[in-house]
Design a protein around this motif. Structure first.
Motif, PDB file in Angstrom:
ATOM      1  N   UNK A  42      16.876  -4.725  -5.209  1.00  0.00           N
ATOM      2  CA  UNK A  42      15.779  -5.407  -4.521  1.00  0.00           C
ATOM      3  C   UNK A  42      14.477  -5.137  -5.252  1.00  0.00           C
ATOM      4  N   UNK A  43      13.492  -5.980  -4.991  1.00  0.00           N
ATOM      5  CA  UNK A  43      12.176  -5.789  -5.603  1.00  0.00           C
ATOM      6  C   UNK A  43      11.445  -4.628  -4.931  1.00  0.00           C
ATOM      7  N   UNK A  44      10.525  -4.061  -5.678  1.00  0.00           N
ATOM      8  CA  UNK A  44       9.704  -3.002  -5.120  1.00  0.00           C
ATOM      9  C   UNK A  44       8.837  -3.541  -3.980  1.00  0.00           C
ATOM     10  N   UNK A  45       8.729  -2.755  -2.939  1.00  0.00           N
ATOM     11  CA  UNK A  45       8.006  -3.162  -1.726  1.00  0.00           C
ATOM     12  C   UNK A  45       6.901  -2.164  -1.433  1.00  0.00           C
ATOM     13  N   UNK A  46       5.703  -2.646  -1.230  1.00  0.00           N
ATOM     14  CA  UNK A  46       4.614  -1.796  -0.787  1.00  0.00           C
ATOM     15  C   UNK A  46       4.697  -1.617   0.705  1.00  0.00           C
ATOM     16  N   UNK A  47       4.742  -0.379   1.195  1.00  0.00           N
ATOM     17  CA  UNK A  47       4.991  -0.181   2.618  1.00  0.00           C
ATOM     18  C   UNK A  47       3.817   0.419   3.370  1.00  0.00           C
ATOM     19  N   UNK A  48       2.965   1.185   2.711  1.00  0.00           N
ATOM     20  CA  UNK A  48       1.856   1.774   3.438  1.00  0.00           C
ATOM     21  C   UNK A  48       0.794   2.268   2.469  1.00  0.00           C
ATOM     22  N   UNK A  49      -0.449   2.193   2.898  1.00  0.00           N
ATOM     23  CA  UNK A  49      -1.541   2.683   2.065  1.00  0.00           C
ATOM     24  C   UNK A  49      -2.644   3.254   2.934  1.00  0.00           C
ATOM     25  N   UNK A  50      -3.458   4.086   2.331  1.00  0.00           N
ATOM     26  CA  UNK A  50      -4.596   4.667   3.012  1.00  0.00           C
ATOM     27  C   UNK A  50      -5.742   4.774   2.017  1.00  0.00           C
ATOM     28  N   UNK A  51      -6.903   4.392   2.490  1.00  0.00           N
ATOM     29  CA  UNK A  51      -8.098   4.527   1.673  1.00  0.00           C
ATOM     30  C   UNK A  51      -8.988   5.518   2.394  1.00  0.00           C
ATOM     31  N   UNK A  52      -9.013   6.734   1.906  1.00  0.00           N
ATOM     32  CA  UNK A  52      -9.665   7.805   2.640  1.00  0.00           C
ATOM     33  C   UNK A  52     -11.144   7.567   2.863  1.00  0.00           C
ATOM     34  N   UNK A  53     -11.755   6.879   1.931  1.00  0.00           N
ATOM     35  CA  UNK A  53     -13.184   6.676   2.052  1.00  0.00           C
ATOM     36  C   UNK A  53     -13.574   5.975   3.333  1.00  0.00           C
ATOM     37  N   UNK A  54     -12.805   4.965   3.746  1.00  0.00           N
ATOM     38  CA  UNK A  54     -13.147   4.237   4.964  1.00  0.00           C
ATOM     39  C   UNK A  54     -12.022   4.243   5.982  1.00  0.00           C
ATOM     40  N   UNK A  55     -11.061   5.097   5.772  1.00  0.00           N
ATOM     41  CA  UNK A  55      -9.995   5.304   6.744  1.00  0.00           C
ATOM     42  C   UNK A  55      -9.138   4.061   6.984  1.00  0.00           C
ATOM     43  N   UNK A  56      -9.152   3.105   6.055  1.00  0.00           N
ATOM     44  CA  UNK A  56      -8.304   1.934   6.251  1.00  0.00           C
ATOM     45  C   UNK A  56      -6.844   2.305   6.013  1.00  0.00           C
ATOM     46  N   UNK A  57      -5.988   1.881   6.927  1.00  0.00           N
ATOM     47  CA  UNK A  57      -4.563   2.159   6.826  1.00  0.00           C
ATOM     48  C   UNK A  57      -3.800   0.846   6.981  1.00  0.00           C
ATOM     49  N   UNK A  58      -2.782   0.695   6.149  1.00  0.00           N
ATOM     50  CA  UNK A  58      -1.950  -0.510   6.193  1.00  0.00           C
ATOM     51  C   UNK A  58      -0.480  -0.113   6.280  1.00  0.00           C
ATOM     52  N   UNK A  59       0.266  -0.866   7.067  1.00  0.00           N
ATOM     53  CA  UNK A  59       1.714  -0.723   7.133  1.00  0.00           C
ATOM     54  C   UNK A  59       2.357  -2.098   6.979  1.00  0.00           C
ATOM     55  N   UNK A  60       3.409  -2.145   6.196  1.00  0.00           N
ATOM     56  CA  UNK A  60       4.209  -3.360   6.149  1.00  0.00           C
ATOM     57  C   UNK A  60       4.930  -3.536   7.478  1.00  0.00           C
ATOM     58  N   UNK A  61       5.222  -4.768   7.831  1.00  0.00           N
ATOM     59  CA  UNK A  61       5.903  -5.036   9.096  1.00  0.00           C
ATOM     60  C   UNK A  61       7.241  -4.306   9.182  1.00  0.00           C
ATOM     61  N   UNK A  62       7.871  -4.099   8.050  1.00  0.00           N
ATOM     62  CA  UNK A  62       9.202  -3.486   8.039  1.00  0.00           C
ATOM     63  C   UNK A  62       9.174  -2.029   8.499  1.00  0.00           C
ATOM     64  N   UNK A  63       8.002  -1.398   8.458  1.00  0.00           N
ATOM     65  CA  UNK A  63       7.934   0.019   8.833  1.00  0.00           C
ATOM     66  C   UNK A  63       6.946   0.292   9.962  1.00  0.00           C
ATOM     67  N   UNK A  64       6.202  -0.719  10.350  1.00  0.00           N
ATOM     68  CA  UNK A  64       5.163  -0.535  11.369  1.00  0.00           C
ATOM     69  C   UNK A  64       5.776  -0.019  12.668  1.00  0.00           C
ATOM     70  N   UNK A  65       5.136   0.990  13.229  1.00  0.00           N
ATOM     71  CA  UNK A  65       5.623   1.582  14.467  1.00  0.00           C
ATOM     72  C   UNK A  65       6.632   2.696  14.269  1.00  0.00           C
ATOM     73  N   UNK A  66       7.153   2.840  13.058  1.00  0.00           N
ATOM     74  CA  UNK A  66       8.137   3.885  12.779  1.00  0.00           C
ATOM     75  C   UNK A  66       7.627   4.900  11.754  1.00  0.00           C
ATOM     76  N   UNK A  67       6.825   4.431  10.809  1.00  0.00           N
ATOM     77  CA  UNK A  67       6.306   5.298   9.750  1.00  0.00           C
ATOM     78  C   UNK A  67       4.829   5.579   9.995  1.00  0.00           C
TER      79      UNK A  67
END
Length: 129
Positions: A42-67
């Motif tokens: 499978x292709x590489x998948x981006x699942x989560x990121x954090x930008x400490x400077x402004x506290x932005x957090x992202x989760x892919x739908x595939x892991x949201x609520x679990x990771x």
């Protein structure tokens, strides 16, 4: 700059693991950082990121609520707490970082632009009974 990921292993469905990514050569506050994974054939998948400077957090739908992604500025370490693991979470997990937050986020979420500048070596997670 170095990223050292660890914490992978074999876990049963429904179980938990915590991945760690210890960084050196830069401070987390100055970089965008996150987790990718690549499952076999499978292709590489981006699942989560954090930008400490402004506290932005992202989760892919595939892991949201679990990771849950988090960081420890004192230890200069990034974490990924993975709960309710499923067989489809089986993959090699990589931490990555880049000075450019928008560039990092665009690649992680949409695959646009160039990959992050810095990558850890990957840690393997297998979810199986």
């Amino acid at each position: 700059v170095q990223l050292q990921a660890c914490g992978g292993g074999l876990v049963q469905p429904g179980g938990s693991l915590r991945l760690s990514c210890e960084v050196s050569g830069f401070t987390l506050d100055d970089y965008a950082i996150g987790w990718f994974r690549q499952a076999p054939e499978k292709e590489r998948e981006g699942i989560s990121s954090i930008t400490s400077g402004d506290e932005r957090i992202y989760y892919a739908d595939s892991v949201k609520g679990r990771f849950t992604i988090s960081s420890d500025a004192v230890k200069n370490t990034l974490y990924l707490q993975m709960n309710s693991l499923k067989p489809e979470d089986t993959a090699v997990y990589y931490c990555a970082a880049d000075k450019g937050g928008i560039r990092f986020y665009s690649y992680l979420r949409w695959g646009l632009g160039s990959p992050p500048s810095y990558w850890g070596q990957g840690t393997e997670v297998t979810v199986s009974s």
